[in-house]
Design a protein around this motif. Sequence first.
Motif, PDB file in Angstrom:
ATOM      1  N   SER A   1       5.209   3.109 -24.573  1.00 25.26           N
ATOM      2  CA  SER A   1       3.944   2.865 -25.293  1.00 25.26           C
ATOM      3  C   SER A   1       2.932   2.149 -24.411  1.00 25.26           C
ATOM      4  N   SER A   2       2.908   2.506 -23.123  1.00 20.89           N
ATOM      5  CA  SER A   2       1.988   1.831 -22.212  1.00 20.89           C
ATOM      6  C   SER A   2       1.646   2.700 -21.022  1.00 20.89           C
ATOM      7  N   ASP A   3       0.513   2.411 -20.417  1.00 15.06           N
ATOM      8  CA  ASP A   3       0.134   3.019 -19.151  1.00 15.06           C
ATOM      9  C   ASP A   3       0.591   2.110 -18.009  1.00 15.06           C
ATOM     10  N   PRO A   4       0.818   2.674 -16.835  1.00 15.92           N
ATOM     11  CA  PRO A   4       1.151   1.826 -15.686  1.00 15.92           C
ATOM     12  C   PRO A   4       0.012   0.861 -15.370  1.00 15.92           C
ATOM     13  N   THR A   5       0.353  -0.177 -14.670  1.00 18.42           N
ATOM     14  CA  THR A   5      -0.671  -1.080 -14.147  1.00 18.42           C
ATOM     15  C   THR A   5      -0.942  -0.796 -12.677  1.00 18.42           C
ATOM     16  N   SER A   6       0.045  -0.175 -12.004  1.00 18.94           N
ATOM     17  CA  SER A   6      -0.152   0.195 -10.599  1.00 18.94           C
ATOM     18  C   SER A   6       0.935   1.166 -10.166  1.00 18.94           C
ATOM     19  N   VAL A   7       0.643   1.899  -9.088  1.00 18.83           N
ATOM     20  CA  VAL A   7       1.650   2.730  -8.435  1.00 18.83           C
ATOM     21  C   VAL A   7       2.211   1.902  -7.287  1.00 18.83           C
ATOM     22  N   VAL A   8       3.448   1.466  -7.423  1.00 23.52           N
ATOM     23  CA  VAL A   8       4.065   0.608  -6.407  1.00 23.52           C
ATOM     24  C   VAL A   8       4.345   1.406  -5.134  1.00 23.52           C
ATOM     25  N   SER A   9       4.893   2.608  -5.311  1.00 24.17           N
ATOM     26  CA  SER A   9       5.181   3.467  -4.165  1.00 24.17           C
ATOM     27  C   SER A   9       5.227   4.915  -4.627  1.00 24.17           C
ATOM     28  N   ALA A  10       4.961   5.814  -3.705  1.00 24.35           N
ATOM     29  CA  ALA A  10       5.044   7.250  -3.994  1.00 24.35           C
ATOM     30  C   ALA A  10       5.316   7.986  -2.693  1.00 24.35           C
ATOM     31  N   THR A  11       6.320   8.840  -2.722  1.00 17.66           N
ATOM     32  CA  THR A  11       6.678   9.621  -1.543  1.00 17.66           C
ATOM     33  C   THR A  11       6.715  11.088  -1.913  1.00 17.66           C
ATOM     34  N   ALA A  12       5.908  11.866  -1.210  1.00 18.89           N
ATOM     35  CA  ALA A  12       5.875  13.314  -1.432  1.00 18.89           C
ATOM     36  C   ALA A  12       6.697  14.000  -0.354  1.00 18.89           C
ATOM     37  N   PHE A  13       7.445  15.018  -0.763  1.00 19.97           N
ATOM     38  CA  PHE A  13       8.251  15.793   0.173  1.00 19.97           C
ATOM     39  C   PHE A  13       7.636  17.178   0.298  1.00 19.97           C
ATOM     40  N   PRO A  14       7.363  17.639   1.517  1.00 15.90           N
ATOM     41  CA  PRO A  14       6.665  18.912   1.708  1.00 15.90           C
ATOM     42  C   PRO A  14       7.546  20.105   1.378  1.00 15.90           C
ATOM     43  N   LEU A  15       6.886  21.227   1.185  1.00 18.57           N
ATOM     44  CA  LEU A  15       7.595  22.463   0.856  1.00 18.57           C
ATOM     45  C   LEU A  15       8.489  22.890   2.001  1.00 18.57           C
ATOM     46  N   LYS A  16       7.999  22.769   3.207  1.00 20.66           N
ATOM     47  CA  LYS A  16       8.765  23.172   4.385  1.00 20.66           C
ATOM     48  C   LYS A  16       9.071  21.960   5.252  1.00 20.66           C
ATOM     49  N   ALA A  17       9.883  22.130   6.266  1.00 18.09           N
ATOM     50  CA  ALA A  17      10.249  21.028   7.162  1.00 18.09           C
ATOM     51  C   ALA A  17       9.085  20.715   8.083  1.00 18.09           C
ATOM     52  N   ALA A  18       8.072  20.111   7.510  1.00 16.97           N
ATOM     53  CA  ALA A  18       6.874  19.769   8.276  1.00 16.97           C
ATOM     54  C   ALA A  18       6.462  18.349   7.925  1.00 16.97           C
ATOM     55  N   ASN A  19       5.658  17.761   8.771  1.00 18.64           N
ATOM     56  CA  ASN A  19       5.148  16.439   8.473  1.00 18.64           C
ATOM     57  C   ASN A  19       4.327  16.493   7.196  1.00 18.64           C
ATOM     58  N   ILE A  20       4.504  15.495   6.329  1.00 19.36           N
ATOM     59  CA  ILE A  20       3.821  15.523   5.030  1.00 19.36           C
ATOM     60  C   ILE A  20       2.311  15.563   5.187  1.00 19.36           C
ATOM     61  N   ASN A  21       1.793  15.040   6.278  1.00 18.52           N
ATOM     62  CA  ASN A  21       0.352  15.049   6.489  1.00 18.52           C
ATOM     63  C   ASN A  21      -0.182  16.443   6.801  1.00 18.52           C
ATOM     64  N   GLU A  22       0.709  17.393   7.059  1.00 16.80           N
ATOM     65  CA  GLU A  22       0.279  18.746   7.390  1.00 16.80           C
ATOM     66  C   GLU A  22       0.207  19.646   6.158  1.00 16.80           C
ATOM     67  N   THR A  23       0.490  19.102   4.995  1.00 18.68           N
ATOM     68  CA  THR A  23       0.433  19.902   3.780  1.00 18.68           C
ATOM     69  C   THR A  23      -0.025  19.036   2.620  1.00 18.68           C
ATOM     70  N   LYS A  24      -0.668  19.669   1.660  1.00 22.52           N
ATOM     71  CA  LYS A  24      -1.088  18.966   0.455  1.00 22.52           C
ATOM     72  C   LYS A  24      -0.253  19.376  -0.750  1.00 22.52           C
ATOM     73  N   ILE A  25       0.755  20.182  -0.493  1.00 23.98           N
ATOM     74  CA  ILE A  25       1.639  20.626  -1.573  1.00 23.98           C
ATOM     75  C   ILE A  25       2.940  19.834  -1.523  1.00 23.98           C
ATOM     76  N   ASP A  26       3.283  19.243  -2.644  1.00 24.23           N
ATOM     77  CA  ASP A  26       4.526  18.494  -2.757  1.00 24.23           C
ATOM     78  C   ASP A  26       5.602  19.358  -3.408  1.00 24.23           C
ATOM     79  N   ARG A  27       6.673  19.586  -2.675  1.00 21.54           N
ATOM     80  CA  ARG A  27       7.846  20.252  -3.246  1.00 21.54           C
ATOM     81  C   ARG A  27       8.560  19.292  -4.190  1.00 21.54           C
ATOM     82  N   ALA A  28       8.508  18.008  -3.838  1.00 24.43           N
ATOM     83  CA  ALA A  28       9.151  16.968  -4.627  1.00 24.43           C
ATOM     84  C   ALA A  28       8.314  15.701  -4.540  1.00 24.43           C
ATOM     85  N   MET A  29       8.516  14.816  -5.526  1.00 26.17           N
ATOM     86  CA  MET A  29       7.807  13.539  -5.531  1.00 26.17           C
ATOM     87  C   MET A  29       8.704  12.473  -6.130  1.00 26.17           C
ATOM     88  N   ASN A  30       8.791  11.340  -5.452  1.00 30.83           N
ATOM     89  CA  ASN A  30       9.446  10.146  -5.985  1.00 30.83           C
ATOM     90  C   ASN A  30       8.379   9.068  -6.112  1.00 30.83           C
TER      91      ASN A  30
END
Length: 396
Positions: free
Chosen positions: A215-244
């Motif tokens: 029953s609440s919204d977050p107050t902040s995003v403490v951390s977020a890690t995106a995993f790319p679709l292919k075995a590439a540096n995450i900065n080389e893609t804007k598509i997240d295959r996965a997200m934690n």
Amino acid sequence: MLSKIFVPPDQPVKVEDTSNKLIKFGILGAANIAPPALIIPAKSHSEVIVYAVAARDQQKAQKFAKKHGISKVYGGNDGYQQLLDDPEIDAIYNPLPNGLHFEWTMKALLAGKHVLCEKPFADTAEEVKQMFDLAERKGLVLLEAFHYRFHPAIQRVKAILNSGELGKINSIDAKLAAPAGAIKDTDIRFNLALGGGAMMDIGCYTLNCIRYLTSSDPTSVVSATAFPLKAANINETKIDRAMNATLALPNDVLATLEVDLAMPWEFFPPKLFKFWVEVKCEGGDVELLNFVLPTFCHSIKVSTKAGGTTTKRIEKVYKFADAHMDDNSKALDLGEDWWLTYRYQLEAFVDKIQGRTPQTWVTRDDSVSNLEWIERIYDKAGIAPRPKSDYVLLAE
């Protein structure tokens, strides 16, 4: 029970009278999600007819219509707009790719149609605000299809948490993941221009569930890690295959979410899917397995701690009569054990159109907030939110 889901035993005659208008739906796109999300649920609803379907490919539209008993077909480049211009249609189901939700929902509202739109509502929170602004000016019903929210299983979990039985919430963890290979790399879910990405797809469920149960919204995003679709540096893609992601919530509650559209195979022990939400509290825990599609089997595991003793129980809730929610008399008679989450959702959507009070609802503020926090998670992960639509509302 599974046979009842796909071939409902109670298929009422569709009769329009002066008190209950027969609502005729049009579907934008011959999408795979349309049968479970609307066509099957409509069979057991006396006030709903799936009247028309439109697709860019005329033959695909005709084949889809024939298979599902839909009387009206629109196809070609102008097919979507022709469907919206049909005066017989009252409501639109929009299951198009995410990047097309905004444009075609706005056009449907301009045409005077109520809209049930798949989630996420749009690519940006600002677009969601514009959609609701237009719906409100037109006096039309607009609903983001978070179908799981309408099922008694998730509502039972929330009732347990709200009751105080388990005490204060300390943390909440939501997971949704499909195995590698289940979704091809060429799938629209991995298309940036169409609003792709794991956080946009199954991620919107986990975030929404966290916000709903606490029953609440977050107050902040403490951390977020995106995993790319292919075995590439995450900065080389804007598509997240996965997200934690880890989120801070009010009252020192910590939330984590994990979503993956191509989860690496785990054989020992075997794990093909992840689809649960777990809430840890001062006085115990509650876990709902399969919170997204509970009709196909779920379990609510409750563990309470008192006086050094732990007590465990398992609940299964398929209809509101079993949900111990006596404060809502309408809900007690609502549903059958074979009703899909989508059938409960359709009940609420039709109630709203007909001027009745639905058992529950997903509000404007809820939908806007969900997109705002998706955008913040993307920002924290170092990849931009999805690009906004090129569609501009010129006139009403």
